[in-house]
Design an enzyme around this catalytic site. Structure first.
Site, PDB file in Angstrom:
ATOM      1  N   LYS A   1       0.626  -1.143   0.078  1.00  0.00           N
ATOM      2  CA  LYS A   1      -0.085  -0.039  -0.138  1.00  0.00           C
ATOM      3  C   LYS A   1       0.844   1.419   0.054  1.00  0.00           C
ATOM      4  O   LYS A   1       0.161   2.235  -0.367  1.00  0.00           O
ATOM      5  CB  LYS A   1      -0.998  -0.138   1.210  1.00  0.00           C
ATOM      6  CG  LYS A   1      -2.119  -1.309   1.013  1.00  0.00           C
ATOM      7  CD  LYS A   1      -3.232  -1.152   2.009  1.00  0.00           C
ATOM      8  CE  LYS A   1      -4.308  -1.940   1.609  1.00  0.00           C
ATOM      9  NZ  LYS A   1      -3.914  -3.426   1.837  1.00  0.00           N
TER      10      LYS A   1
HETATM   11  C1  LIG Z   1      -4.613  -4.584   1.123  1.00  0.00           C
HETATM   12  C2  LIG Z   1      -3.736  -5.789   0.952  1.00  0.00           C
HETATM   13  C3  LIG Z   1      -3.974  -6.857   0.012  1.00  0.00           C
HETATM   14  C4  LIG Z   1      -5.297  -6.623  -0.783  1.00  0.00           C
HETATM   15  O1  LIG Z   1      -5.433  -5.678  -1.889  1.00  0.00           O
HETATM   16  P1  LIG Z   1      -6.704  -5.241  -2.801  1.00  0.00           P
HETATM   17  O2  LIG Z   1      -6.071  -3.942  -3.385  1.00  0.00           O
HETATM   18  O3  LIG Z   1      -7.654  -4.792  -1.524  1.00  0.00           O
HETATM   19  O4  LIG Z   1      -7.088  -6.162  -3.436  1.00  0.00           O
HETATM   20  C5  LIG Z   1      -3.382  -7.961   0.132  1.00  0.00           C
HETATM   21  N1  LIG Z   1      -2.219  -8.113   0.786  1.00  0.00           N
HETATM   22  C6  LIG Z   1      -1.693  -7.140   1.808  1.00  0.00           C
HETATM   23  C7  LIG Z   1      -0.630  -7.521   2.422  1.00  0.00           C
HETATM   24  C8  LIG Z   1      -2.476  -6.001   1.951  1.00  0.00           C
HETATM   25  O5  LIG Z   1      -2.315  -4.997   2.886  1.00  0.00           O
END
Ligand SMILES: *Cc1c(COP(=O)(O)O)cnc(C)c1O
Length: 481
Positions: free
Chosen positions: A123
């Site tokens: 993120k």
């Molecule tokens: C947020 C997240 C996801 C999922 O991503 P999306 O964009 O919501 O599909 C997967 N793995 C981790 C470690 C995350 O923080």
């Protein structure tokens, strides 16, 4: 470039107008009116940009195709300020790591390292850019923004690390008191910046979300205190993620005649939706494989054509918690494309239809039957036992520790390998964030990056509060001057 709503609203907006907004006025999500198309010459030019100017240069070129209301020199400076080795740990920013056993001619697959930013989850790739874009746009308008959020881990800390010290922005982040992993708590609560407010709510994650909703629904309060969000439906976040599909592709291939596939550990469908956008632009992606955990809303859709929102009792707490979703908040973007951008039909199935029935069914729609071919989607699911086994296998075969979410990706990727096409699994977090499952799988603690040594002992700044909307509002009001 103008942006439209997936539910057919007549407004067309510019990038900076939707940057600080959430949903479109009709409840839809914003998408560009059309996806810029890359012919062979432009794709080759982008490969050269990647080779000569690296990730920041590539980000600038891709973003420029979608943003025409920030002067080019400013956008370039924002990209260069965001994607640095100092912040993301390597000069490539998103290096590929081959999973290749000794004596084998080719790697079984690649991991694309997206998790070396400040909070050790992918993120950061988008949120770090968002922090700089927010600061830039708020200064330009002479405005301020108070970001109110609810987190059970990754999103909140990525937002706080992106917004810390930024002029014009404050963050009020609620989290369920005592329910995040010790490492995640230490990451968030050790931020001492004045514009960052950690609020630990006596309750569960749903209580935090309910508070955020209640505050945001008080329109007078929202206006007076300039309340905003940074959730995953934000188009700028999704756009920032498109860039690393290009970077992964250029690293795994020598020429643009080749294809690659991606497997993406998925929850709210933000990450893999960025892959869909890259593919729609003409990046030579063969398959986009959606990997879910036990919360398999998306896998079910791609297998059956039925999208069924889960109730609370049906939403499992798993060892890949950042993928524990009851519905996928970005999924409407893909369905809008699948329905050939019919805003009325998208509105009908996602609006009242979904709230009334809890599901929609496209199994009889010929466009769904064609979806796997037209859009390249495949899917699969993984369980706790799969996760443990995959973490063990990858460690035994390649000497590499992977986190639980990435393990869901590797497990599902193995089911979709094609010897002709390199497979890239997106690494969405580092194992240190989910240490207890790593210990369960491997009987040893995960590697801790040196900058995180001893963070549990750092001073903490957190306000514990009851799950009470009035008290949260008064806390925000007091800390807004
Ligand atoms: C947020 C997240 C996801 C999922 O991503 P999306 O964009 O919501 O599909 C997967 N793995 C981790 C470690 C995350 O923080």
């Amino acid at each position: 470039m103008r942006y439209l709503s997936t539910r057919g609203h007549a407004d067309r907006k510019q990038f900076c107008e939707i940057l600080l907004e959430g949903l479109a006025p009709d409840g839809g999500l914003y998408l560009p009116e059309s996806y810029p198309q890359l012919d062979a010459a432009r794709l080759q030019a982008l490969r050269q940009v990647w080779q000569s100017r690296g990730y920041a240069g590539l980000a600038f070129e891709v973003l420029s195709l979608y943003i025409d209301d920030i002067p080019a020199a400013d956008l370039k400076a924002l990209c260069e300020k965001t994607y640095t080795e100092a912040v993301f740990g390597t000069p490539q920013i998103v290096p590929l790591k081959p999973l290749q056993a000794a004596g084998h001619a080719r790697p079984e697959m690649f991991l694309e390292a997206l998790s070396n930013g400040p909070t050790l989850a992918f993120k950061d790739m988008a949120m770090q850019l968002l922090g700089n874009l927010f600061e830039y746009e708020l200064a330009r308008r002479g405005e301020e923004l108070n970001i109110l959020g609810a987190t059970s881990g990754d999103t909140g800390s990525a937002a706080e690390y992106a917004m810390r010290g930024k002029a014009g922005v404050r963050v009020f982040m609620t989290s369920p008191n005592g329910r995040m992993s010790p490492f995640q708590q230490a990451q968030m609560f050790s931020l001492l910046d004045e514009n960052i407010h950690n609020i630990a709510i006596d309750g569960v994650f749903d209580d935090c979300q309910d508070i955020v909703k209640a505050v945001s629904n008080d329109l007078d309060f929202k206006r007076q205190y300039k309340i905003g969000t940074v959730n995953s439906i934000n188009w700028a976040r999704l756009l920032a993620q498109v860039v690393y599909y290009f970077a992964g592709y250029f690293q795994a291939t020598q020429s643009n005649d080749q294809k690659v596939s991606f497997t993406v550990p998925s929850g709210n469908f933000g990450n893999v939706c960025a892959g869909h956008v890259a593919r729609m632009m003409g990046l030579p992606i063969d398959r986009l494989v959606v990997a879910t955990n036990e919360n398999d809303v998306l896998d079910e859709f791609f297998r059956t054509g039925v999208y069924r929102v889960r109730g609370t009792a049906d939403t499992h707490e798993t060892s890949s918690p950042s993928m524990d979703i009851s519905k996928a908040s970005n999924f409407e973007r893909f369905v809008f494309d699948l329905l050939e951008r019919d805003g009325d039909q998208t509105k009908a199935i996602f609006g009242e239809g979904l709230s009334r029935q809890g599901f929609f069914d496209l199994s009889g729609d010929p466009r769904f039957a064609q979806a796997a071919t037209t859009y390249g989607f495949d899917s699969g699911r993984s369980t706790h036992a799969d996760r443990l086994q995959t973490i063990q296998q990858v460690f035994a075969a390649y000497g590499m520790m992977i986190d639980t979410h990435t393990a869901d990706g590797v497990k599902v990727a193995k089911e979709h390998l094609n010897p002709q096409v390199p497979m890239i699994v997106l690494e969405t977090a580092l194992p240190i964030k989910f240490a207890s499952t790593i210990v369960e799988a491997l009987g040893r603690e995960p590697v801790r990056p040196p900058q995180f040594e001893g963070i549990e002992q750092l001073p903490k700044r957190v306000q514990v509060m009851p799950a009470d909307v009035a008290q949260i509002k008064s806390y925000i009001a007091q800390h807004c001057d």
